[in-house]
Motif scaffolding. Structure first.
Motif, PDB file in Angstrom:
ATOM      1  N   GLN A  72       0.805  -1.231   0.000  1.00  0.00           N
ATOM      2  CA  GLN A  72       0.000   0.000   0.000  1.00  0.00           C
ATOM      3  C   GLN A  72       0.832   1.272   0.000  1.00  0.00           C
ATOM      4  O   GLN A  72       0.339   2.335  -0.384  1.00  0.00           O
ATOM      5  CB  GLN A  72      -1.037  -0.003   1.130  1.00  0.00           C
ATOM      6  N   PHE A 218       4.545  -6.234   4.740  1.00  0.00           N
ATOM      7  CA  PHE A 218       3.667  -6.737   5.804  1.00  0.00           C
ATOM      8  C   PHE A 218       4.228  -8.013   6.423  1.00  0.00           C
ATOM      9  O   PHE A 218       4.264  -8.176   7.639  1.00  0.00           O
ATOM     10  CB  PHE A 218       2.286  -6.997   5.195  1.00  0.00           C
ATOM     11  N   LEU A 247       2.091  -2.631  10.585  1.00  0.00           N
ATOM     12  CA  LEU A 247       0.764  -3.249  10.452  1.00  0.00           C
ATOM     13  C   LEU A 247       0.892  -4.767  10.532  1.00  0.00           C
ATOM     14  O   LEU A 247       0.057  -5.437  11.145  1.00  0.00           O
ATOM     15  CB  LEU A 247       0.104  -2.813   9.133  1.00  0.00           C
ATOM     16  N   LEU A 250       1.382  -5.452  14.260  1.00  0.00           N
ATOM     17  CA  LEU A 250       0.144  -5.297  15.041  1.00  0.00           C
ATOM     18  C   LEU A 250      -0.767  -6.507  14.856  1.00  0.00           C
ATOM     19  O   LEU A 250      -1.402  -6.978  15.798  1.00  0.00           O
ATOM     20  CB  LEU A 250      -0.599  -4.020  14.628  1.00  0.00           C
ATOM     21  N   ASN A 251      -0.836  -7.007  13.626  1.00  0.00           N
ATOM     22  CA  ASN A 251      -1.673  -8.174  13.382  1.00  0.00           C
ATOM     23  C   ASN A 251      -1.097  -9.427  14.028  1.00  0.00           C
ATOM     24  O   ASN A 251      -1.843 -10.259  14.542  1.00  0.00           O
ATOM     25  CB  ASN A 251      -1.891  -8.368  11.881  1.00  0.00           C
ATOM     26  N   ALA A 254      -2.064  -9.269  17.597  1.00  0.00           N
ATOM     27  CA  ALA A 254      -3.473  -9.642  17.775  1.00  0.00           C
ATOM     28  C   ALA A 254      -3.637 -11.155  17.717  1.00  0.00           C
ATOM     29  O   ALA A 254      -4.389 -11.743  18.501  1.00  0.00           O
ATOM     30  CB  ALA A 254      -4.339  -8.955  16.715  1.00  0.00           C
ATOM     31  N   GLU A 255      -2.924 -11.800  16.786  1.00  0.00           N
ATOM     32  CA  GLU A 255      -3.017 -13.262  16.671  1.00  0.00           C
ATOM     33  C   GLU A 255      -2.494 -13.958  17.930  1.00  0.00           C
ATOM     34  O   GLU A 255      -2.994 -14.996  18.336  1.00  0.00           O
ATOM     35  CB  GLU A 255      -2.205 -13.754  15.466  1.00  0.00           C
ATOM     36  N   THR A 274      -4.002   4.242   6.460  1.00  0.00           N
ATOM     37  CA  THR A 274      -4.454   3.131   7.307  1.00  0.00           C
ATOM     38  C   THR A 274      -4.001   3.304   8.755  1.00  0.00           C
ATOM     39  O   THR A 274      -4.675   2.864   9.684  1.00  0.00           O
ATOM     40  CB  THR A 274      -3.903   1.791   6.767  1.00  0.00           C
ATOM     41  N   TRP A 277      -6.468   4.941  11.095  1.00  0.00           N
ATOM     42  CA  TRP A 277      -7.751   4.284  11.330  1.00  0.00           C
ATOM     43  C   TRP A 277      -7.987   4.101  12.834  1.00  0.00           C
ATOM     44  O   TRP A 277      -7.035   3.805  13.576  1.00  0.00           O
ATOM     45  CB  TRP A 277      -7.773   2.888  10.708  1.00  0.00           C
ATOM     46  N   ALA A 278      -9.253   4.198  13.236  1.00  0.00           N
ATOM     47  CA  ALA A 278      -9.594   3.949  14.641  1.00  0.00           C
ATOM     48  C   ALA A 278      -9.221   2.527  15.052  1.00  0.00           C
ATOM     49  O   ALA A 278      -8.878   2.275  16.203  1.00  0.00           O
ATOM     50  CB  ALA A 278     -11.088   4.185  14.865  1.00  0.00           C
ATOM     51  N   LEU A 279      -9.252   1.586  14.114  1.00  0.00           N
ATOM     52  CA  LEU A 279      -8.891   0.189  14.408  1.00  0.00           C
ATOM     53  C   LEU A 279      -7.390   0.019  14.596  1.00  0.00           C
ATOM     54  O   LEU A 279      -6.942  -1.032  15.038  1.00  0.00           O
ATOM     55  CB  LEU A 279      -9.314  -0.733  13.250  1.00  0.00           C
TER      56      LEU A 279
ATOM     57  N   ASN B 251     -14.418   1.193  11.144  1.00  0.00           N
ATOM     58  CA  ASN B 251     -13.711   2.272  11.824  1.00  0.00           C
ATOM     59  C   ASN B 251     -14.676   3.265  12.455  1.00  0.00           C
ATOM     60  O   ASN B 251     -14.419   3.776  13.542  1.00  0.00           O
ATOM     61  CB  ASN B 251     -12.744   2.964  10.863  1.00  0.00           C
ATOM     62  N   ALA B 278      -5.954  -9.988  11.368  1.00  0.00           N
ATOM     63  CA  ALA B 278      -6.449 -10.297  12.718  1.00  0.00           C
ATOM     64  C   ALA B 278      -7.134  -9.081  13.327  1.00  0.00           C
ATOM     65  O   ALA B 278      -8.066  -9.214  14.123  1.00  0.00           O
ATOM     66  CB  ALA B 278      -5.295 -10.756  13.598  1.00  0.00           C
TER      67      ALA B 278
END
Lengths: 331, 331
Positions: A72, A218, A247, A250-251, A254-255, A274, A277-279, B251, B278
């Motif tokens: 991206q 990524f 990113l 972060l993923n 989370a995993e 990205t 983003w709030a997420l 979001n 995730a």
């Protein structure tokens, strides 16, 4: 078939003036350009790029060399660069390094491009030398290779990284990990040097086991964070080479059920859309990628027009944006 | 200057065979192609695209018309399409609708493109008619305009949407909201029709106040979800026109402190890579966007080679992928 001669006659100007007006040459007055455009529209005249390329001895197509079009980061380079080139009467042609069987230099010559923006230079890349030897104008974007001087548009990481580390260290982190970029890129090398130098001022050294290197993608962040965080004694903060790497990290967190910033702080570099983003709410180092992309386009077109102009080194400043992924480590 | 005549002499073939071999014409044997390539490499011969365009009467450049290059959907179209075109000896030129002062049809003619892939067609778009009238080959990608028949590569939403709604309704949702795509696009219209028809089979009608329409972008999802969710009596599920819209909605929910899927279920359409993160885990409708993009490239090249070939309508099936954003509504 309508020709530029017909347009010239209707507009009451010379044939060369028609060509110049339609390629938006600054030497032609706005009033004349307007008259020529109206005549061209009235006659349904479409200047043919191939014919134009032959008549002026070169094409109006600019190549942009990238690695992975699905990364991206490149979307936010391509969009403004494409727009700026279009404004300047040029076209953008994408060249992906990986998919090229023939070396990029040959591709550029074979497709009659007028010049190239290099966004994938490595310090040991042969491409700048080849382009220079063949007289193909080019501009370094983001990354450079010192051995072959050329116009360049780059980022100075110093200010942003310094303020990021002031936050990270100020929050109390001492065991800091990093997923750095490739050592053979100027961006990877420079960001790593600045991080190490600034941490050294705080008396902090990165432990060898807390450091990874990888491409600016990524997967590097995803795999790097899995390796760094999935152990008994992980670092309390992970600095990432860029936002796409962050990113991935972060993923991975989370995993693994590792809370950000509760269990680990994470930081990036680029401030891609990205990241806000709030997420995501990634704390990162920002700079004006849109303006950089446009400046690279302008420098390339200038270089094509004037091969002997003094090289320009445009350096963009950085600033730290504190969002939600950097906080104090658990006590 | 090395010419194709020199390559022909060294390879022991005719001059036209050199051209055919270098553009990977299937009528030339692999052995001959190999010999020609080796001769070309040995002599340092670079076939000039401009010369080639003049000699065969057309360029090898294919235009792809998109709206917003920063919309991540397009990155996953551009990357495989670029790769496939390169494999076929063609180049991809990006054309953005919004930034074009001149109509796209004129742009195509002016830049000597051999054909165009249309990814932004609206049902009332004049572009297909203009391209047809001017004899420019084109292929519809994703969206079509029935009035002007042409090769097309599209998606059949039926199976995927049906299974998505079986999940949503099966989980107990009755107050269902939607952020649909623009009514003047075949994709927006078709997906909305299928959603309404399938819900009708369950005896569920969408309340007018629970429905929004907008472009297929992040902002439409973001603003649409703010409007739908920030009230006293929001729907318990929101169906989104595509994944980028759904990402905007997710979001917005995060900003509002609305839990997904606890307070509201959200679903998308496309299954972009970001949707399986995730951090996101979007329940969505998937299809093979990579294969579609490659097929559009092949159909366009075939159409350029054979303007009178029977039009192909390639329709890709969909399937539902249940992840974490659809669950039972709160009791």
């Amino acid at each position: 078939m309508i020709t530029s001669r017909d347009v010239a006659r209707l507009a009451g100007v010379s044939q060369p003036t028609v060509s110049r007006a339609l390629r938006d040459d600054p030497k032609v007055s706005e009033a004349t350009k307007q008259r020529v455009r109206e005549a061209a529209t009235a006659l349904g005249y479409a200047p043919n790029a191939i014919g134009r390329a032959l008549s002026v001895g070169r094409s109006t197509r600019v190549g942009l060399v990238v690695t992975d079009l699905e990364n991206q980061f490149y979307a936010h380079v391509i969009a403004p660069m494409h727009q700026e080139l279009e404004r300047l009467g040029h076209e953008l042609v994408l060249i992906t390094e990986s998919s090229e069987a023939a070396p990029v230099a040959e591709h550029v010559l074979a497709h009659g491009l007028c010049g190239v923006v290099l966004a994938t230079t490595t310090v040991d890349s042969v491409l700048p030398t080849r382009l220079r030897d063949r007289g193909v104008p080019f501009v370094y974007f983001n990354r450079t290779a010192l051995a072959v001087p050329a116009d360049s548009v780059t980022v100075d990481p110093e200010r942003g990284v310094r303020d990021l580390l002031a936050d990270v260290v100020g929050q109390g982190h001492r065991r800091i990990g990093a997923i750095f970029g490739p050592r053979n890129t100027s961006t990877g090398e420079q960001r790593e040097q600045v991080v190490r130098a600034v941490l050294d001022e705080y008396g902090i050294a990165l432990a060898h086991r807390d450091v990874r290197h990888g491409p600016f993608d990524f997967r590097a962040g995803h795999e790097g964070a899995h390796a760094l965080l999935d152990g008994d004694d992980p670092p309390t903060a992970v600095l990432c080479a860029n936002d796409v790497v962050a990113l991935g990290a972060l993923n991975a967190a989370a995993e693994l059920g590792v809370a950000v910033p509760g269990d680990v702080s994470v930081a990036g570099f680029d401030d891609l859309p990205t990241s806000s983003w709030a997420l995501v709410r990634l704390s990162t180092v920002a700079y004006d990628l849109d303006a950089m992309s446009r400046e690279a386009a302008r420098l390339l077109v200038r270089r094509v027009d004037d091969p002997h102009a003094e090289p320009v080194r445009a350096v963009y400043p950085t600033r730290y944006i504190a969002r939600a992924t950097v906080a104090a480590p658990r006590a």
